[in-house]
Design a protein around this motif. Sequence first.
Motif, mmCIF file in Angstrom:
data_model
loop_
_atom_site.group_PDB
_atom_site.id
_atom_site.type_symbol
_atom_site.label_atom_id
_atom_site.label_comp_id
_atom_site.label_asym_id
_atom_site.label_seq_id
_atom_site.Cartn_x
_atom_site.Cartn_y
_atom_site.Cartn_z
ATOM 1 N N PRO A 128 0.821 -1.227 0.000
ATOM 2 C CA PRO A 128 0.000 0.000 0.000
ATOM 3 C C PRO A 128 0.849 1.268 0.000
ATOM 4 C CG PRO A 128 -0.789 -1.558 1.651
ATOM 5 C CD PRO A 128 0.514 -2.082 1.149
ATOM 6 N N TYR A 129 1.934 1.261 0.803
ATOM 7 C CA TYR A 129 2.756 2.462 0.947
ATOM 8 C C TYR A 129 4.215 2.121 0.663
ATOM 9 C CZ TYR A 129 -1.443 3.660 3.564
ATOM 10 O OH TYR A 129 -2.739 3.843 3.937
ATOM 11 N N LYS A 130 4.963 3.150 0.320
ATOM 12 C CA LYS A 130 6.387 2.953 0.041
ATOM 13 C C LYS A 130 7.111 2.625 1.340
ATOM 14 C CE LYS A 130 10.137 5.033 -2.595
ATOM 15 N NZ LYS A 130 10.534 6.181 -3.454
ATOM 16 N N SER A 131 7.847 1.511 1.330
ATOM 17 C CA SER A 131 8.488 1.062 2.563
ATOM 18 C C SER A 131 9.736 0.245 2.223
ATOM 19 C CB SER A 131 7.513 0.209 3.393
ATOM 20 O OG SER A 131 8.192 -0.434 4.457
ATOM 21 N N ALA A 147 11.900 -10.017 -10.249
ATOM 22 C CA ALA A 147 10.594 -9.532 -9.801
ATOM 23 C C ALA A 147 10.648 -8.048 -9.468
ATOM 24 C CB ALA A 147 10.122 -10.320 -8.581
ATOM 25 N N GLY A 148 9.543 -7.363 -9.724
ATOM 26 C CA GLY A 148 9.440 -5.945 -9.418
ATOM 27 C C GLY A 148 8.746 -5.700 -8.091
ATOM 28 N N PHE A 149 8.800 -4.447 -7.645
ATOM 29 C CA PHE A 149 8.210 -4.066 -6.357
ATOM 30 C C PHE A 149 7.796 -2.608 -6.459
ATOM 31 C CE2 PHE A 149 8.110 -2.952 -1.859
ATOM 32 C CZ PHE A 149 7.635 -4.113 -1.254
ATOM 33 N N LEU A 150 6.523 -2.333 -6.184
ATOM 34 C CA LEU A 150 6.072 -0.940 -6.268
ATOM 35 C C LEU A 150 5.073 -0.626 -5.169
ATOM 36 C CD1 LEU A 150 2.946 -0.545 -7.615
ATOM 37 C CD2 LEU A 150 4.129 -1.456 -9.602
ATOM 38 N N ALA A 151 4.982 0.648 -4.837
ATOM 39 C CA ALA A 151 4.025 1.133 -3.834
ATOM 40 C C ALA A 151 2.830 1.741 -4.552
ATOM 41 C CB ALA A 151 4.679 2.169 -2.935
ATOM 42 N N LEU A 152 1.630 1.412 -4.082
ATOM 43 C CA LEU A 152 0.420 1.939 -4.698
ATOM 44 C C LEU A 152 0.181 3.401 -4.337
ATOM 45 C CD1 LEU A 152 -1.907 -1.146 -4.097
ATOM 46 C CD2 LEU A 152 -0.815 -0.472 -6.251
ATOM 47 N N VAL A 153 0.594 3.779 -3.144
ATOM 48 C CA VAL A 153 0.428 5.154 -2.682
ATOM 49 C C VAL A 153 1.784 5.670 -2.237
ATOM 50 C CG1 VAL A 153 -0.674 6.677 -1.014
ATOM 51 C CG2 VAL A 153 -1.937 4.730 -1.924
ATOM 52 N N GLU A 154 2.166 6.822 -2.763
ATOM 53 C CA GLU A 154 3.450 7.409 -2.417
ATOM 54 C C GLU A 154 3.246 8.876 -2.094
ATOM 55 O OE1 GLU A 154 7.929 7.872 -4.342
ATOM 56 O OE2 GLU A 154 6.323 6.938 -5.487
ATOM 57 N N GLU A 155 4.054 9.389 -1.209
ATOM 58 C CA GLU A 155 3.950 10.805 -0.855
ATOM 59 C C GLU A 155 4.182 11.655 -2.097
ATOM 60 O OE1 GLU A 155 5.818 13.935 2.403
ATOM 61 O OE2 GLU A 155 6.378 11.829 2.451
ATOM 62 N N LYS A 156 3.276 12.550 -2.363
ATOM 63 C CA LYS A 156 3.306 13.415 -3.535
ATOM 64 C C LYS A 156 3.305 12.619 -4.841
ATOM 65 C CE LYS A 156 5.653 17.277 -1.251
ATOM 66 N NZ LYS A 156 6.798 18.209 -1.314
#
Length: 888
Positions: A78-81, A152-161
Amino acid sequence: MTKSDTTVSLAHKSIFRRWIDALLKGTHHHFFCFVPERPGYFSSLFLRLFFSGIKTDKEQINQIKALPDDAVIVYTTPYKSYFEFFYFFTIYQQEKLPFPQLGFDYRFLSIQPVSRIFRVFFAHVDYLLRFRKRLNPYESGYAKEALLNGQAGFLALVEEKGFYKRFVKAKTDPIRYLIELQKSVERPIFIIPQLMFFSKKPPHAIPTLMGILFGPEQKPGRIRKIVALFKKPDKIFVQTSQPLNLHQYLEKPENRDLSVQQLSFMLRRLLLDQTNRHRQTITGPVLKPVAELKESILTSKQLRSFMEHHAQKRDIPMYKVYKEADGYIDEIASDFNLGVVKFGEVMIRWFFNLMFEGISVNYDVLNRVRTKAQKGPLVLIPCHKSHIDYLMLSYMLWTHNMPCPQIAAGKNLSFWPLGPFFRGGGAFFIRRTFRGAVLYSRVFKEYLYKLLEEGFNIEFFIEGGRSRTGKLLMPKLGLLSILIEAHKNGACEDLIFVPIYIGYDRILEESAYLQEIEGGKKEDENIWQLFKARRFLKKRYGKIYLKFQEPLSLKETLEERGKSIRDMNSKEQNTLVRELGYRILNGIDRASVVTPHALVASALLNMPKQYFSYDEFIELVDIYMIYLMSQNATLADTLLYESVYAIEQALESNISRKFVEKTAQSPTPIDAESDEKEVLPSENRYRVIENKRANLEYYKNNSISFFVPAAYTALTILGKDAFQFSASDLHSGYKFLQDFFQNEFALDVDKTPEYYIRKTIKIFIDEAIIIPHPTLPDSYNLTSAGYRKLKVFAAFLKTFFESYWIVLNYFIRQPPKELSPKDRLKKVQSRGNRMYKRRLIERPEALSKIYFMNALDYFTNQGIKSGEDKKKIEYYFEIIQRYLNLLI
């Protein structure tokens, strides 16, 4: 500059160029968004130790392993971590899963080897100098190359700005990039949402001070994550949500004509919704104070309108109506408290470990139930055999990362001090009847509507109360109807019904049930029962069996019928509720577990002789076991892996409890006429103690649903009084028995009698009970050994026939005068006791108050009210007498 200087300069440049090319290995594809498989010995060791305490669910791992070998894998959070990225990078690599190496919009600097840091730096500088633009992993084709090469890739659905970056600064959107990539390649891209939980606590509507300072537990800050990892690493766990096949998503008809930008918006929203729904299936919905829920219910438009009409109709001041409604909510509402749940978890674990030998759960179906919970609130519907049921289910859900449900409990359980404890665990209380309580009924419906609207899972017992007979009671449809009405009014998108079987090797309330069945008064729940229960703590009650049946979606059920619930009239809706109620009961029956105690009780009670040998007993057990296995019935683990030992232990348990008497038969000579002294060794004989048959009846009924089709078919064949018959000859007899015992056994609304006859005939052929006729189609011959076997299947119905025979005898002698249900039942019991003493019936377990009530209800519905209804009485008199004669 001289020509020689120019030559030297060019030579220097050529050497530098070759050095740069050698450093970059002929490519500019070097980025900090990539983590090498082995970032370094000490880095790898540190990461393995750092994340070693976090639990990894094997079921989740298997879900990823099941993906196609050619799949392109992209994980999302959900969030960048960075914390979560390195967890999945480390643990999935250990588990030999596709592990993330490419972080979309991530920069991994500290973890990189020094040589790689230089390589990335010079790659970017060289690219900038040569092409006068910045090196980008998307435009350069690096991201595509890495993904297609199996990284494999990795991404955040919601990121600040994130919105600002994508739409103002025009940075590449990773979701849009994946959509464009999928359109250009044949290999499927699987997007796999990942969730990391630092607590199972439901989110609070009002943030706490800790949440303000260090981030809420649903999205903790760095400090809170580190503290949780070192303080309670076992409380951190990971869940994998349902993988999304991007290729299939883009091929949906509704998505084919949309632009890439529209698709990226929709896909991000879909993944976020799925992630949030999955999180809610673990933590539950936002926990609001009871006062806030009460305010919301009492001020709702529909309830206010009803109360105004109610006040006007009865000429009552509005403030009194409000006060009354407010009191009803206090009477009904739960008051979920996490402290109560944690205390209950400790106490229930101690209780179960002390009294039981383990819990058997079908975790594979439980995981599918959890997945299905993302579609709508779960309505958990277990069978009800003991007060332990609701403790058992809530405990199992809580300890397996699902929220405790809101449980519909009888108002009789609201006594102090357990009432507040149950409320804290999620129980809301309901009266046994709404008769005359118009306002209470409306408030209760609005309360249930609010629970569904908030997203709470609900648990209730469709039987209405605990079964005193061991088999399922017929469904009470009131609460089910209220839930469906709430769904119709828009409380939720879907309702997911989950039939659940909860069974026990031995039941705690056995003696209390026996007393009630024989006519004793049910003891009201109170605090003194807690002290009386201490004697149970000295005993062991075997295993508990908790089996979930496949969830049933109301939305899908309605789609199958081809009609929206909003278009149904009241009659159609009532039919839907009734069919759904029986379908739920059928689901519970299918999930039932046959225990050694149930199988042994069935054989003991159905033995054709009063005294029998061990071999005769085992022969009957084998007949039933073979039939159960052909039915694909769920057998207890002990019956599957060590059946002989399990049967012997159950038989010995019945002997030690003095349900069965074991005696030694006197030795007999080999030849009575001979003078030889040699004799055969003595053989043990067994006999069921007459006044303990009712105890065994409870356990026999635990598995009787599996035998009902065989019993109906066997008795119908016996009723033909011929060794040759056709399948069509059995239809009318089977249908009669199905109707006659409609109050005893749940009707299967999805299967016809013809289906069950065909299925049972096939089993009987496999067991050489019958054989197909050599020339006549659809005709069968009964074998000599088969006749005896048919009787031991039909014997399951004998107790019920005797109960109904007693009730019919009551009606024969009953004058046409009105009696209260209580007085009528007393007269039936008195008649039954007299008939048993005169040996007009054989089985004392037929003297069951529950069976009498069912029989009274059936005959009354058939128009039999007194001895004046002679024709109808004679009709059933002849039928019951004929069937009982077949069962001798």
